[in-house]
Write an enzyme that holds these catalytic residues in place. Sequence first.
Site, PDB file in Angstrom:
ATOM      1  N   ASP A 131     -11.754  20.544  43.683  1.00 23.67           N
ATOM      2  CA  ASP A 131     -13.001  20.824  42.971  1.00 23.67           C
ATOM      3  C   ASP A 131     -14.145  20.569  43.933  1.00 23.67           C
ATOM      4  OD1 ASP A 131     -11.971  21.436  40.335  1.00 23.67           O
ATOM      5  OD2 ASP A 131     -11.391  19.329  40.227  1.00 23.67           O
ATOM      6  N   ASP A 184     -11.965  25.441  43.145  1.00 26.27           N
ATOM      7  CA  ASP A 184     -12.971  25.783  42.141  1.00 26.27           C
ATOM      8  C   ASP A 184     -14.340  25.497  42.741  1.00 26.27           C
ATOM      9  OD1 ASP A 184     -10.985  26.436  40.437  1.00 26.27           O
ATOM     10  OD2 ASP A 184     -11.263  24.765  39.051  1.00 26.27           O
TER      11      ASP A 184
END
Length: 539
Positions: A131, A184
């Site tokens: 992330d 992401d």
Amino acid sequence: MAYAYTNQRRVIVPGPHFVDLQTVIPAPVGFPTGSFAVVNPRLRPAVPQIEVLVPIAPPAVAPFRFTVNPALLIRMDEERTQSLLRIVLSWIKKVAWQRRFPRHLIMSTSATILTYGSYGLGVHGSESDIDALCVGPSFATMHEDFFIVLRNMLQNRPEVSEIHCVKDAKVPLMRFKFNGISIDLPYAQLKVNSVPENVDILNPFFLMNIDDTSWRSLSGVRANIRILQLVPNTENFQAMLRCLKLWAKRRGVYGNLHGFLGGIHMAVLAAYVCQLHPNASINVLISKFFETFALWRWPTPVMLQDEMAPMGVDVSEVRSLMPIMLPCSSREYCHSNITKSTFNRIRSELLRGHAMTRDFLRPDFEWGTLFEHFQYTKIYVRFVRIFLSASDQDELGDWVGWVKSRFRCLILKLEEVQGLCDPNPTEYVDPDVADPNVVFYWGLQPGRSRFTDIDYVEEDFIKSINHGFQGPRGIIEMSIVEASELSKNVKIDSGNAEEPKACWRMPEYNRQMKPIYSQYLPYYFVGYVAKAEDTSAGG
């Protein structure tokens, strides 16, 4: 009282506005660890203020050796994030050039990449997703510069593949693989002309006048940074959190989309126990985790001791049976999809963990039993089978991700007509079906009436998932199956099936594309978007 520690102080904060604290409902039949009382989640006004237990001056706890698998202690891979940072730095200078900035401003402008989630906390595994947040200055827009210009630059890189744009999510992002690892990448836009690489995202100066989307994108990073600042022993916290995430996954209570605990929930709860017992070893911390939260007076919010944060809390949007506060300068609650069913499952597992670990000093104690897979077929005799399929694997990923994002509606509907259900997060595959597919098996509460009208529930859920989805619609079928009817290929009690991370994208398919030119540099081509709507950036 059992839940009150001598090393805690009481703090008054506004309480959630929906829980009747005076009533309880009995434990559901069929859930493990026996009966217990839980809060009645009826939507009723609550008292205006409630008490929160905050750790103070915790006593020293004698350490006790707990062996952690060295394979779990993986160093953070900085090479990927540094490579991505170099791409982002080239991108922001390109955007500045498109704006016709003076040469010295182009050379001095900057953007950065900040990691968060399990990677940012240092608890990721070798195959974990990363992330990462792209933070850019005020002149770099999300719609054109991030989703078109940066996307095109990434698509032209040999180490980048499978780029998906997720524009209609609460936190818009790009998802892609970088040297085989899924990343992401949301975007936050700060009201500054240049974002330093080591930007202090907790500094209120950088948060002034930012838009709501950027604020939400920054929340994960800010929470991670503050957690690592607040825990007294980072290594113990990381090792403890790895163990707890393994426990939650094995016991079927991990996954925010299914109404269970997400990564941020687990991190805050683990950090709270670390603050409470700063000198404890890992096994003591794990035992105290279960003791603390098995006996916790839910829905009393869990909050970390943080002298920097104000005590005033905005709870106007709180709708959770297990409120957990984000440890940021401006207090917010962690987003939660927990329902009556999943609350009971989580609490029953906390009680099981407490019953098992309170005697961990016994010579014959086996830690492995704590991490045994949940035995669904020994608890439930009937399951809701949710079958999803599409014509190819890419379309299936889009379809499954979208349906999962609407699972809370389905859980609530099943609770309404059937009582409690257990939404097993594991994804299975039906090998007898030729098309790519994913199957879920959710346990139905034993002892209730023989619920059979699944068509009514399916029809209601289809209305929910049809709203807002773009692209070819896949197949969804729901049925009720007996445990004895499960295929031998469905090893529902082993937990061996892989659970891919949910994602959907705005597919291009056969839609006509139109070129997009810079608003600031005439005739300068920046990328393609679909003619029907500018929601899917192409390359």
